[in-house]
Design a protein around this motif. Structure first.
Motif, PDB file in Angstrom:
ATOM      1  N   LEU A  83       0.815  -1.216   0.000  1.00 36.20           N
ATOM      2  CA  LEU A  83       0.000   0.000   0.000  1.00 36.20           C
ATOM      3  C   LEU A  83       0.849   1.266   0.000  1.00 36.20           C
ATOM      4  CD1 LEU A  83      -2.858  -1.009   2.454  1.00 36.20           C
ATOM      5  CD2 LEU A  83      -3.067  -0.603  -0.008  1.00 36.20           C
ATOM      6  N   ARG A  84       2.126   1.128   0.353  1.00 35.87           N
ATOM      7  CA  ARG A  84       3.003   2.307   0.396  1.00 35.87           C
ATOM      8  C   ARG A  84       3.915   2.416  -0.814  1.00 35.87           C
ATOM      9  NH1 ARG A  84       2.318   5.255   4.754  1.00 35.87           N
ATOM     10  NH2 ARG A  84       2.108   4.360   6.844  1.00 35.87           N
ATOM     11  N   LEU A  85       4.110   1.324  -1.538  1.00 36.66           N
ATOM     12  CA  LEU A  85       5.090   1.338  -2.623  1.00 36.66           C
ATOM     13  C   LEU A  85       4.552   1.979  -3.890  1.00 36.66           C
ATOM     14  CD1 LEU A  85       6.750  -2.188  -2.288  1.00 36.66           C
ATOM     15  CD2 LEU A  85       7.783   0.031  -1.790  1.00 36.66           C
ATOM     16  N   VAL A  86       5.423   2.704  -4.568  1.00 33.91           N
ATOM     17  CA  VAL A  86       5.149   3.196  -5.919  1.00 33.91           C
ATOM     18  C   VAL A  86       6.404   2.942  -6.749  1.00 33.91           C
ATOM     19  CG1 VAL A  86       3.522   4.939  -5.110  1.00 33.91           C
ATOM     20  CG2 VAL A  86       5.907   5.578  -5.442  1.00 33.91           C
ATOM     21  N   VAL A  87       6.235   2.793  -8.060  1.00 39.73           N
ATOM     22  CA  VAL A  87       7.374   2.487  -8.921  1.00 39.73           C
ATOM     23  C   VAL A  87       7.653   3.658  -9.854  1.00 39.73           C
ATOM     24  CG1 VAL A  87       5.982   1.205 -10.610  1.00 39.73           C
ATOM     25  CG2 VAL A  87       8.428   0.748 -10.421  1.00 39.73           C
ATOM     26  N   GLU A  88       8.921   4.000  -9.952  1.00 40.00           N
ATOM     27  CA  GLU A  88       9.342   5.196 -10.695  1.00 40.00           C
ATOM     28  C   GLU A  88      10.125   4.800 -11.942  1.00 40.00           C
ATOM     29  OE1 GLU A  88      12.128   7.445  -8.383  1.00 40.00           O
ATOM     30  OE2 GLU A  88      12.732   8.683 -10.083  1.00 40.00           O
ATOM     31  N   ASN A  89       9.830   5.449 -13.059  1.00 41.72           N
ATOM     32  CA  ASN A  89      10.622   5.218 -14.277  1.00 41.72           C
ATOM     33  C   ASN A  89      12.064   5.660 -14.037  1.00 41.72           C
ATOM     34  OD1 ASN A  89       9.239   7.892 -14.281  1.00 41.72           O
ATOM     35  ND2 ASN A  89      10.432   8.248 -16.141  1.00 41.72           N
TER      36      ASN A  89
ATOM     37  N   PRO B  62      -1.139  12.026  -7.442  1.00 40.37           N
ATOM     38  CA  PRO B  62       0.160  11.466  -7.855  1.00 40.37           C
ATOM     39  C   PRO B  62       1.331  12.312  -7.379  1.00 40.37           C
ATOM     40  CG  PRO B  62      -1.359  11.561  -9.717  1.00 40.37           C
ATOM     41  CD  PRO B  62      -2.014  12.304  -8.600  1.00 40.37           C
ATOM     42  N   MET B  63       2.457  11.641  -7.218  1.00 43.21           N
ATOM     43  CA  MET B  63       3.725  12.335  -6.984  1.00 43.21           C
ATOM     44  C   MET B  63       4.493  12.348  -8.302  1.00 43.21           C
ATOM     45  SD  MET B  63       5.058  10.627  -3.453  1.00 43.21           S
ATOM     46  CE  MET B  63       4.237  10.878  -1.869  1.00 43.21           C
ATOM     47  N   VAL B  64       5.213  13.425  -8.527  1.00 41.12           N
ATOM     48  CA  VAL B  64       6.043  13.565  -9.717  1.00 41.12           C
ATOM     49  C   VAL B  64       7.420  14.075  -9.289  1.00 41.12           C
ATOM     50  CG1 VAL B  64       6.353  14.867 -11.876  1.00 41.12           C
ATOM     51  CG2 VAL B  64       4.095  13.993 -11.273  1.00 41.12           C
ATOM     52  N   ASP B  65       8.469  13.492  -9.848  1.00 45.49           N
ATOM     53  CA  ASP B  65       9.816  14.014  -9.611  1.00 45.49           C
ATOM     54  C   ASP B  65      10.201  14.920 -10.761  1.00 45.49           C
ATOM     55  OD1 ASP B  65      10.043  12.585  -7.320  1.00 45.49           O
ATOM     56  OD2 ASP B  65      11.573  11.196  -8.033  1.00 45.49           O
ATOM     57  N   TYR B  66      10.655  16.120 -10.425  1.00 46.21           N
ATOM     58  CA  TYR B  66      11.055  17.076 -11.457  1.00 46.21           C
ATOM     59  C   TYR B  66      12.472  17.559 -11.188  1.00 46.21           C
ATOM     60  CZ  TYR B  66      11.512  21.467 -13.960  1.00 46.21           C
ATOM     61  OH  TYR B  66      11.978  22.475 -14.757  1.00 46.21           O
ATOM     62  N   SER B  67      13.286  17.605 -12.232  1.00 47.47           N
ATOM     63  CA  SER B  67      14.573  18.290 -12.134  1.00 47.47           C
ATOM     64  C   SER B  67      15.016  18.645 -13.537  1.00 47.47           C
ATOM     65  CB  SER B  67      15.616  17.409 -11.475  1.00 47.47           C
ATOM     66  OG  SER B  67      15.898  16.299 -12.285  1.00 47.47           O
TER      67      SER B  67
ATOM     68  N   GLU C 122      -0.979  20.782 -17.473  1.00 49.13           N
ATOM     69  CA  GLU C 122      -2.384  21.089 -17.192  1.00 49.13           C
ATOM     70  C   GLU C 122      -3.264  20.104 -17.945  1.00 49.13           C
ATOM     71  OE1 GLU C 122      -3.067  25.225 -18.021  1.00 49.13           O
ATOM     72  OE2 GLU C 122      -2.049  25.833 -16.211  1.00 49.13           O
ATOM     73  N   PRO C 123      -4.392  19.696 -17.348  1.00 50.73           N
ATOM     74  CA  PRO C 123      -4.994  20.153 -16.091  1.00 50.73           C
ATOM     75  C   PRO C 123      -4.704  19.219 -14.918  1.00 50.73           C
ATOM     76  CG  PRO C 123      -6.570  18.848 -17.289  1.00 50.73           C
ATOM     77  CD  PRO C 123      -5.268  18.737 -18.035  1.00 50.73           C
ATOM     78  N   PHE C 124      -3.649  18.440 -14.973  1.00 54.14           N
ATOM     79  CA  PHE C 124      -3.441  17.423 -13.952  1.00 54.14           C
ATOM     80  C   PHE C 124      -2.980  18.024 -12.621  1.00 54.14           C
ATOM     81  CE2 PHE C 124      -2.946  15.299 -18.027  1.00 54.14           C
ATOM     82  CZ  PHE C 124      -3.905  14.317 -17.872  1.00 54.14           C
ATOM     83  N   ASN C 125      -3.483  17.403 -11.568  1.00 54.81           N
ATOM     84  CA  ASN C 125      -3.079  17.804 -10.221  1.00 54.81           C
ATOM     85  C   ASN C 125      -2.143  16.741  -9.641  1.00 54.81           C
ATOM     86  OD1 ASN C 125      -2.902  19.173  -7.795  1.00 54.81           O
ATOM     87  ND2 ASN C 125      -4.686  18.110  -6.939  1.00 54.81           N
ATOM     88  N   PHE C 126      -1.039  17.204  -9.079  1.00 53.32           N
ATOM     89  CA  PHE C 126      -0.059  16.265  -8.511  1.00 53.32           C
ATOM     90  C   PHE C 126       0.859  17.040  -7.586  1.00 53.32           C
ATOM     91  CE2 PHE C 126       1.169  17.906 -12.650  1.00 53.32           C
ATOM     92  CZ  PHE C 126       2.432  18.436 -12.422  1.00 53.32           C
ATOM     93  N   ASP C 127       1.670  16.313  -6.831  1.00 55.41           N
ATOM     94  CA  ASP C 127       2.663  16.937  -5.956  1.00 55.41           C
ATOM     95  C   ASP C 127       4.043  16.773  -6.582  1.00 55.41           C
ATOM     96  OD1 ASP C 127       0.666  17.581  -4.166  1.00 55.41           O
ATOM     97  OD2 ASP C 127       0.949  15.771  -2.964  1.00 55.41           O
ATOM     98  N   VAL C 128       4.843  17.835  -6.561  1.00 49.62           N
ATOM     99  CA  VAL C 128       6.135  17.832  -7.260  1.00 49.62           C
ATOM    100  C   VAL C 128       7.315  17.820  -6.300  1.00 49.62           C
ATOM    101  CG1 VAL C 128       7.458  18.852  -9.134  1.00 49.62           C
ATOM    102  CG2 VAL C 128       5.080  19.470  -8.836  1.00 49.62           C
ATOM    103  N   MET C 129       8.191  16.859  -6.489  1.00 46.59           N
ATOM    104  CA  MET C 129       9.442  16.783  -5.750  1.00 46.59           C
ATOM    105  C   MET C 129      10.553  17.337  -6.642  1.00 46.59           C
ATOM    106  SD  MET C 129      11.100  15.832  -3.048  1.00 46.59           S
ATOM    107  CE  MET C 129       9.728  15.124  -2.137  1.00 46.59           C
TER     108      MET C 129
END
Length: 299
Positions: free
Chosen positions: A171-177, A233-238, A266-273
């Motif tokens: 329930l806590r795991l997510v997989v990142e490209n 969703p969470m998104v990693d940005y750099s 847009e229009p997606f809502n997510f949190d950015v790291m």
DNA sequence: AGGTGTCAAGCGTCC
DNA sequence: GGACGCTTGACACCT
């Protein structure tokens, strides 16, 4: 949208990920280090909350040697109330939390011993979030793992191993490209089989791309966060460091590129790291840019 | 006090 | 088959 940064704060002058050499291991050293680390973690979260930074990645070094056999100290019992206190602060302030075990955590490894150690490491990460009594929107992000000369078999091995993990962990795991082996499509394929949410990494996608545009990538990955308890969703940005090797992260945020990214998604809502070296500085800049952006939209 | 080699862990690539 | 990059800070030993 919550915007944040990982692990380190350069302003405060304390570290929540201090560690020491295995050679110098002792229970008193461990105890002292954990105490300093979690005290610092709370300071960082307070610093962040005062500046509207509501997304933070907790370092894997919070408890040194947490899953190492040398460590048989009952740190969970010893610091339970400290973790609870931090968890209360996190929930009170609506802070989103992630963690990211490092490259040694491989649930699809062909080696059984590597898999077993990886599970222990994942359980350690989950226990931090559990001790803080955080909901399952606090995520642990991992990569799909190695290829071992046969990607399909290795993907299947991920699926099989993942399915056998404890539900509390799943329930806590997510997989990142990642930047070389498993791209967005590979992660989506895994998600379709086991229901794990896909954390989209913008930078990795630019190096290890599929045909999907940024907007399409957000659409594809957002669909995998389909349980209410996953939250947004969470998104990693750099952005890449133009002066260094191609895989290196930039020193500071390119705010024009970030604004373009906000428009593209847009229009997606997510949190950015923001995986950027100057950490809280870039986070503050990004939050300012995002707020301006919203004001423009309202006007 | 300052300088620097090295650090629990794995995999893929390059030679 | 062995060194190196990943990504990077900072521990810990040396002078």
């Amino acid at each position: 949208m919550k915007i944040g940064y990982p692990c380190i704060n350069w302003t405060i002058g304390c570290s929540s990920g201090s560690t020491f050499r295995l050679r110098s291991y002792s229970e008193s050293r461990l105890k002292k280090t954990i105490k300093n680390n979690i005290d610092c973690l709370l300071k960082i979260l307070q610093f962040n909350a005062e500046r509207n930074i509501f997304f933070f990645r907790i370092t894997s070094d919070l408890v040194p040697f947490a899953s190492h056999p040398v460590n048989n100290f009952n740190w969970k019992g010893c610091f339970a109330s400290n973790f609870k206190e931090i968890g209360d602060f996190i929930k009170k302030n609506g802070i989103r939390i992630s963690m990211h075990p490092d490259q040694f955590t491989l649930i699809n490894s062909v080696r059984e011993d590597v898999f077993e150690r990886s599970v222990k490491e994942l359980e350690y990460h989950a226990s931090i979030l559990d001790l803080m009594q955080l909901d399952t929107d606090a995520k642990i992000q991992i990569h799909a793992g190695g290829v071992y000369d046969n990607k399909q078999h290795s993907t299947d091995r991920f699926v099989e191993r993942f399915s056998k993990l404890d539900n509390s962990l799943r329930l806590r795991l997510v997989v990142e490209n990642d930047d070389r082996l498993y791209n967005l499509n590979d992660c989506i394929e895994i998600s379709n089989k086991v229901g794990v949410p896909v954390l989209f990494d913008v930078f990795h996608h630019s190096i290890n791309a599929t045909a999907a545009s940024t907007n399409q990538a957000l659409q594809l990955s957002s669909r995998t966060w389909n349980k209410k308890s996953d939250s947004v969703p969470m998104v990693d940005y750099s952005s890449r460091n133009l002066n260094g090797p191609s895989r290196q992260h930039a020193d500071s945020i390119d705010i024009e590129d970030f604004k373009k990214f906000l428009l593209d998604t847009e229009p997606f809502n997510f949190d950015v790291m923001l995986e950027i070296k100057d950490k809280e500085k870039s986070a503050a800049k990004a939050i300012e840019a995002a707020n301006q952006d919203i004001r423009l939209n309202i006007a």
